[in-house]
Design a protein around this motif. Sequence first.
Motif, PDB file in Angstrom:
ATOM      1  N   UNK A   1      -0.571  -0.967   9.618  1.00  0.00           N
ATOM      2  CA  UNK A   1       0.293  -2.087   9.968  1.00  0.00           C
ATOM      3  C   UNK A   1       1.758  -1.702   9.755  1.00  0.00           C
ATOM      4  N   UNK A   2       2.595  -2.010  10.733  1.00  0.00           N
ATOM      5  CA  UNK A   2       4.015  -1.687  10.657  1.00  0.00           C
ATOM      6  C   UNK A   2       4.814  -2.952  10.369  1.00  0.00           C
ATOM      7  N   UNK A   3       5.669  -2.874   9.371  1.00  0.00           N
ATOM      8  CA  UNK A   3       6.442  -4.036   8.927  1.00  0.00           C
ATOM      9  C   UNK A   3       7.935  -3.730   9.008  1.00  0.00           C
ATOM     10  N   UNK A   4       8.678  -4.601   9.673  1.00  0.00           N
ATOM     11  CA  UNK A   4      10.141  -4.505   9.712  1.00  0.00           C
ATOM     12  C   UNK A   4      10.690  -5.439   8.637  1.00  0.00           C
ATOM     13  N   UNK A   5      11.333  -4.861   7.658  1.00  0.00           N
ATOM     14  CA  UNK A   5      11.783  -5.589   6.467  1.00  0.00           C
ATOM     15  C   UNK A   5      13.295  -5.812   6.591  1.00  0.00           C
ATOM     16  N   UNK A   6      13.705  -7.075   6.816  1.00  0.00           N
ATOM     17  CA  UNK A   6      15.111  -7.378   7.077  1.00  0.00           C
ATOM     18  C   UNK A   6      15.860  -7.835   5.818  1.00  0.00           C
ATOM     19  N   UNK A   7      17.191  -7.680   5.873  1.00  0.00           N
ATOM     20  CA  UNK A   7      18.094  -8.114   4.797  1.00  0.00           C
ATOM     21  C   UNK A   7      17.663  -7.532   3.452  1.00  0.00           C
ATOM     22  N   UNK A   8      17.426  -6.232   3.440  1.00  0.00           N
ATOM     23  CA  UNK A   8      16.898  -5.550   2.258  1.00  0.00           C
ATOM     24  C   UNK A   8      17.966  -5.318   1.196  1.00  0.00           C
ATOM     25  N   UNK A   9      17.601  -5.555  -0.045  1.00  0.00           N
ATOM     26  CA  UNK A   9      18.412  -5.198  -1.195  1.00  0.00           C
ATOM     27  C   UNK A   9      17.692  -4.073  -1.944  1.00  0.00           C
ATOM     28  N   UNK A  10      18.413  -3.407  -2.820  1.00  0.00           N
ATOM     29  CA  UNK A  10      17.827  -2.265  -3.532  1.00  0.00           C
ATOM     30  C   UNK A  10      16.587  -2.661  -4.317  1.00  0.00           C
ATOM     31  N   UNK A  11      16.648  -3.857  -4.941  1.00  0.00           N
ATOM     32  CA  UNK A  11      15.497  -4.302  -5.728  1.00  0.00           C
ATOM     33  C   UNK A  11      14.304  -4.641  -4.835  1.00  0.00           C
ATOM     34  N   UNK A  12      14.576  -5.110  -3.614  1.00  0.00           N
ATOM     35  CA  UNK A  12      13.488  -5.368  -2.660  1.00  0.00           C
ATOM     36  C   UNK A  12      12.755  -4.067  -2.347  1.00  0.00           C
ATOM     37  N   UNK A  13      13.536  -3.057  -2.001  1.00  0.00           N
ATOM     38  CA  UNK A  13      12.943  -1.780  -1.605  1.00  0.00           C
ATOM     39  C   UNK A  13      12.134  -1.176  -2.738  1.00  0.00           C
ATOM     40  N   UNK A  14      12.674  -1.240  -3.951  1.00  0.00           N
ATOM     41  CA  UNK A  14      11.978  -0.662  -5.109  1.00  0.00           C
ATOM     42  C   UNK A  14      10.669  -1.388  -5.400  1.00  0.00           C
ATOM     43  N   UNK A  15      10.719  -2.714  -5.449  1.00  0.00           N
ATOM     44  CA  UNK A  15       9.525  -3.482  -5.820  1.00  0.00           C
ATOM     45  C   UNK A  15       8.453  -3.455  -4.743  1.00  0.00           C
ATOM     46  N   UNK A  16       8.845  -3.562  -3.461  1.00  0.00           N
ATOM     47  CA  UNK A  16       7.854  -3.587  -2.395  1.00  0.00           C
ATOM     48  C   UNK A  16       7.273  -2.199  -2.132  1.00  0.00           C
ATOM     49  N   UNK A  17       8.074  -1.179  -2.309  1.00  0.00           N
ATOM     50  CA  UNK A  17       7.555   0.185  -2.162  1.00  0.00           C
ATOM     51  C   UNK A  17       6.524   0.461  -3.244  1.00  0.00           C
ATOM     52  N   UNK A  18       6.819   0.029  -4.455  1.00  0.00           N
ATOM     53  CA  UNK A  18       5.891   0.218  -5.571  1.00  0.00           C
ATOM     54  C   UNK A  18       4.593  -0.553  -5.341  1.00  0.00           C
ATOM     55  N   UNK A  19       4.717  -1.812  -4.932  1.00  0.00           N
ATOM     56  CA  UNK A  19       3.530  -2.638  -4.691  1.00  0.00           C
ATOM     57  C   UNK A  19       2.695  -2.083  -3.547  1.00  0.00           C
ATOM     58  N   UNK A  20       3.355  -1.586  -2.521  1.00  0.00           N
ATOM     59  CA  UNK A  20       2.655  -1.019  -1.373  1.00  0.00           C
ATOM     60  C   UNK A  20       1.852   0.205  -1.767  1.00  0.00           C
ATOM     61  N   UNK A  21       2.441   1.024  -2.648  1.00  0.00           N
ATOM     62  CA  UNK A  21       1.773   2.251  -3.080  1.00  0.00           C
ATOM     63  C   UNK A  21       0.680   1.975  -4.102  1.00  0.00           C
ATOM     64  N   UNK A  22       1.034   1.247  -5.154  1.00  0.00           N
ATOM     65  CA  UNK A  22       0.074   1.001  -6.237  1.00  0.00           C
ATOM     66  C   UNK A  22      -1.060   0.086  -5.799  1.00  0.00           C
ATOM     67  N   UNK A  23      -0.785  -0.794  -4.831  1.00  0.00           N
ATOM     68  CA  UNK A  23      -1.824  -1.709  -4.359  1.00  0.00           C
ATOM     69  C   UNK A  23      -2.763  -1.063  -3.358  1.00  0.00           C
ATOM     70  N   UNK A  24      -2.433   0.169  -2.954  1.00  0.00           N
ATOM     71  CA  UNK A  24      -3.291   0.878  -2.019  1.00  0.00           C
ATOM     72  C   UNK A  24      -3.226   0.359  -0.598  1.00  0.00           C
ATOM     73  N   UNK A  25      -2.145  -0.348  -0.261  1.00  0.00           N
ATOM     74  CA  UNK A  25      -2.039  -0.926   1.079  1.00  0.00           C
ATOM     75  C   UNK A  25      -1.611   0.123   2.108  1.00  0.00           C
ATOM     76  N   UNK A  26      -0.629   0.923   1.723  1.00  0.00           N
ATOM     77  CA  UNK A  26      -0.112   1.979   2.608  1.00  0.00           C
ATOM     78  C   UNK A  26       0.401   1.433   3.938  1.00  0.00           C
ATOM     79  N   UNK A  27       1.070   0.267   3.879  1.00  0.00           N
ATOM     80  CA  UNK A  27       1.707  -0.265   5.076  1.00  0.00           C
ATOM     81  C   UNK A  27       2.898   0.625   5.440  1.00  0.00           C
ATOM     82  N   UNK A  28       3.190   0.686   6.708  1.00  0.00           N
ATOM     83  CA  UNK A  28       4.373   1.423   7.164  1.00  0.00           C
ATOM     84  C   UNK A  28       5.546   0.438   7.200  1.00  0.00           C
TER      85      UNK A  28
END
Length: 207
Positions: A1-28
């Motif tokens: 699944x490809x997700x376009x993430x708008x109005x990103x802040x540094x904390x958004x990128x850090x937390x969602x990247x971590x959740x995506x990886x640790x949760x095993x989702x591997x979304x693009x």
Amino acid sequence: MKIAFFDTRSYDKASFTKANSEGGFNYEIEFCDFKLNENTAMTAQGFDVVCVFVNDVVNAEVISELKKCGVKLIALRCAGFNNVDLKAAAEAGIKVVRVPAYSPYAVAEHGAALLLSLTRHIPQAYLRTKTANFNIDGLTGRDLHGLTAGILGTGKIGQIMAGILKGFGMKIIAYDPYPNEKWADRRNKTHRKPRHNENDEEGCGDY
């Protein structure tokens, strides 16, 4: 699944990247620092999902463009959805999801922090000490202990706030047009049931 993430802040990128990886989702996920609006909607081409925040514009025009881009889901990373044209989304066959609620503890604790900042002049004291000014004139605070706090609404946040302020030794008076009598009974509070006289305090309780 490809997700376009708008109005990103540094904390958004850090937390969602971590959740995506640790949760095993591997979304693009493609993180964009610009907001979603009529001028940027075309950048969602080829994405299945757009993830937006409170300042993104998701009106009928944007939704029409998102449909052309192949977007199937609008995911809000906030509880409010007033910036989304839900009717247009339904007509376009695009589903909309949101954050169901924020932590009521976080909101109540922040409210308590603001109250302490006000009564103890914490922001002013901080600014003075940053410049090595230790003059305490005008910084005298007051005790919350023994004071009365009025709380409007006894939902999750109101209940937690009441508990926090009770811990400070405050007397609590709470108002709600739909009194939560079970909560009042559990907390062993004195609870006054709603009255119909316009001069009475409807739906109030204290403890």
